[in-house]
Design a protein around this motif. Structure first.
Motif, PDB file in Angstrom:
ATOM      1  N   ALA A 102      62.509  78.004  46.949  1.00 24.19           N
ATOM      2  CA  ALA A 102      62.502  79.139  47.871  1.00 24.19           C
ATOM      3  C   ALA A 102      63.044  78.733  49.238  1.00 24.19           C
ATOM      4  CB  ALA A 102      61.087  79.687  48.006  1.00 24.19           C
ATOM      5  N   MET A 103      62.684  77.545  49.705  1.00 27.76           N
ATOM      6  CA  MET A 103      63.196  77.053  50.983  1.00 27.76           C
ATOM      7  C   MET A 103      64.713  76.866  50.916  1.00 27.76           C
ATOM      8  SD  MET A 103      60.204  74.275  51.884  1.00 27.76           S
ATOM      9  CE  MET A 103      60.723  73.854  53.545  1.00 27.76           C
ATOM     10  N   ARG A 104      65.167  76.243  49.849  1.00 33.65           N
ATOM     11  CA  ARG A 104      66.605  76.032  49.690  1.00 33.65           C
ATOM     12  C   ARG A 104      67.356  77.357  49.672  1.00 33.65           C
ATOM     13  NH1 ARG A 104      67.172  74.436  44.166  1.00 33.65           N
ATOM     14  NH2 ARG A 104      66.975  76.695  43.936  1.00 33.65           N
ATOM     15  N   ASP A 105      66.832  78.344  48.937  1.00 30.74           N
ATOM     16  CA  ASP A 105      67.515  79.631  48.832  1.00 30.74           C
ATOM     17  C   ASP A 105      67.577  80.345  50.181  1.00 30.74           C
ATOM     18  OD1 ASP A 105      67.815  79.057  46.191  1.00 30.74           O
ATOM     19  OD2 ASP A 105      66.310  80.477  45.466  1.00 30.74           O
ATOM     20  N   LEU A 106      66.508  80.219  50.981  1.00 29.42           N
ATOM     21  CA  LEU A 106      66.542  80.823  52.314  1.00 29.42           C
ATOM     22  C   LEU A 106      67.579  80.137  53.200  1.00 29.42           C
ATOM     23  CD1 LEU A 106      62.903  81.655  53.523  1.00 29.42           C
ATOM     24  CD2 LEU A 106      64.807  83.237  53.173  1.00 29.42           C
ATOM     25  N   SER A 107      67.675  78.817  53.085  1.00 25.89           N
ATOM     26  CA  SER A 107      68.658  78.102  53.903  1.00 25.89           C
ATOM     27  C   SER A 107      70.078  78.463  53.507  1.00 25.89           C
ATOM     28  CB  SER A 107      68.445  76.589  53.803  1.00 25.89           C
ATOM     29  OG  SER A 107      68.830  76.083  52.537  1.00 25.89           O
ATOM     30  N   LYS A 108      70.305  78.707  52.212  1.00 24.85           N
ATOM     31  CA  LYS A 108      71.630  79.120  51.748  1.00 24.85           C
ATOM     32  C   LYS A 108      71.926  80.563  52.135  1.00 24.85           C
ATOM     33  CE  LYS A 108      72.419  75.226  49.513  1.00 24.85           C
ATOM     34  NZ  LYS A 108      73.439  74.240  49.981  1.00 24.85           N
ATOM     35  N   LYS A 109      70.878  81.380  52.205  1.00 17.88           N
ATOM     36  CA  LYS A 109      71.047  82.791  52.560  1.00 17.88           C
ATOM     37  C   LYS A 109      71.432  82.941  54.028  1.00 17.88           C
ATOM     38  CE  LYS A 109      68.588  87.233  52.271  1.00 17.88           C
ATOM     39  NZ  LYS A 109      67.313  87.891  51.858  1.00 17.88           N
ATOM     40  N   PHE A 110      70.924  82.031  54.872  1.00 19.14           N
ATOM     41  CA  PHE A 110      71.210  82.076  56.311  1.00 19.14           C
ATOM     42  C   PHE A 110      71.800  80.736  56.759  1.00 19.14           C
ATOM     43  CE2 PHE A 110      67.463  84.796  55.541  1.00 19.14           C
ATOM     44  CZ  PHE A 110      67.993  86.034  55.910  1.00 19.14           C
ATOM     45  N   PRO A 111      72.989  80.392  56.268  1.00 18.37           N
ATOM     46  CA  PRO A 111      73.533  79.053  56.530  1.00 18.37           C
ATOM     47  C   PRO A 111      73.899  78.802  57.988  1.00 18.37           C
ATOM     48  CG  PRO A 111      75.186  80.460  55.507  1.00 18.37           C
ATOM     49  CD  PRO A 111      73.898  81.218  55.450  1.00 18.37           C
ATOM     50  N   ASP A 112      74.131  79.859  58.762  1.00 18.94           N
ATOM     51  CA  ASP A 112      74.562  79.684  60.154  1.00 18.94           C
ATOM     52  C   ASP A 112      73.446  79.932  61.161  1.00 18.94           C
ATOM     53  OD1 ASP A 112      77.217  79.181  59.273  1.00 18.94           O
ATOM     54  OD2 ASP A 112      77.545  81.346  59.075  1.00 18.94           O
ATOM     55  N   ASP A 113      72.237  80.129  60.683  1.00 13.61           N
ATOM     56  CA  ASP A 113      71.113  80.409  61.574  1.00 13.61           C
ATOM     57  C   ASP A 113      70.514  79.092  62.060  1.00 13.61           C
ATOM     58  OD1 ASP A 113      68.883  81.223  62.922  1.00 13.61           O
ATOM     59  OD2 ASP A 113      68.159  82.587  61.364  1.00 13.61           O
ATOM     60  N   GLU A 114      70.894  78.662  63.238  1.00 12.33           N
ATOM     61  CA  GLU A 114      70.416  77.391  63.782  1.00 12.33           C
ATOM     62  C   GLU A 114      68.994  77.489  64.304  1.00 12.33           C
ATOM     63  OE1 GLU A 114      73.206  75.992  66.645  1.00 12.33           O
ATOM     64  OE2 GLU A 114      74.829  75.718  65.173  1.00 12.33           O
ATOM     65  N   ASN A 115      68.438  78.694  64.362  1.00 11.89           N
ATOM     66  CA  ASN A 115      67.061  78.869  64.803  1.00 11.89           C
ATOM     67  C   ASN A 115      66.079  78.889  63.642  1.00 11.89           C
ATOM     68  OD1 ASN A 115      67.547  79.027  67.620  1.00 11.89           O
ATOM     69  ND2 ASN A 115      68.300  81.121  67.353  1.00 11.89           N
TER      70      ASN A 115
END
Length: 259
Positions: A102-115
């Motif tokens: 789930a963490m990985r999928d969220l990071s892939k969903k928002f790849p440019d969100d540095e926050n």
């Protein structure tokens, strides 16, 4: 092994009765498991109806460790960011799979969100070295993502901080035929930009168990499955993932419940 001393009967045994008794026990075991997990779902109905998170407490005490690149890490680095946290124990790969996925999928969903940051702290630092932590990040496909921190610290400090400051429990007791046994609990916890630990927390393994129990009950006892609305629970993991996304959106909007 527990002795059967309650029912004192003659040694003569009726095979038909034994078969019937065995089937009854099997059904009770299956249904019992479903009832337990359904009770969990009922307890969290309010979360389904209103996914807005609320503050549990603020991280006022700074935690120190070393990240996967052997760089100093402190929880001060989380300020101004939204962080998704989970405890780590690399020997518990199967138990961590849902949360890390789930963490990985969220990071892939928002790849440019540095926050948006992703934090794991190992509860077994003697076994989980920095090389092993880097390897796990590589397996997840996020080794080059600077938003991920897998952290090692002194065991007592790490466990105490997770349990008492982040308020995430990494052990749970479950029933078994041999009696209660402990197992690793993989929890997902959001921490907001002001270092507020937020609820609800997410246990995707429990959601998976609900879904599996529902599927099993539908296959083995359709009548009981209808009574318990088991069909509505077969996609509980997907529902939990959707709530995870909803909570993140509320955090971004600053829309928190009082509580």
């Amino acid at each position: 092994m527990a002795r059967q001393t309650i029912h004192l009967e003659p040694a003569e045994r009726d095979p038909a009765k034994l078969k019937k008794t065995g089937l009854s026990i099997a059904v009770l075991m299956i249904v019992g498991g479903v009832l337990v997990t359904f009770a969990y779902r009922l307890k969290h109905q309010s979360d389904e109806q209103d996914a807005r998170p609320h503050v549990v407490q603020r991280l006022t005490e700074v935690f120190f460790g070393r990240d996967q690149n052997n760089k100093a890490f402190t929880t001060e680095q989380l300020k101004g960011k939204t962080t998704l946290f989970t405890p780590l124990s690399l020997q518990e790969g199967e138990r961590m799979k849902e949360s890390l996925g789930a963490m990985r999928d969220l990071s892939k969903k928002f790849p440019d969100d540095e926050n948006l940051l992703f934090l794991g702290i190992t509860v077994n630092p003697e076994a989980d070295g920095l090389d092993e932590l880097r390897h796990l990040l590589t397996e997840l496909g996020v080794a080059d993502d600077a938003r991920w921190f897998f952290v090692q610290a002194e065991e007592e400090a790490a466990r105490g901080y997770i349990r008492h400051k982040i308020r995430a429990e990494f052990k749970e007791s479950v029933s078994s035929l041999e009696g209660p046994r402990e197992r690793f609990r993989s929890t997902l916890v959001f921490i907001d930009e002001n270092l507020h630990v937020l609820a609800p927390m997410f246990d995707l393994n429990l959601a998976r168990e609900v879904a599996d129990d529902a599927e099993r009950l539908l296959a083995e006892d359709p009548e009981e499955a209808r009574r318990l609305n088991a069909r509505e629970r077969v996609d509980d993991v997907e529902k939990a993932r959707a709530r995870l996304d909803a909570v993140l959106q509320y955090i971004r909007e600053g829309d928190l419940k009082e509580g």
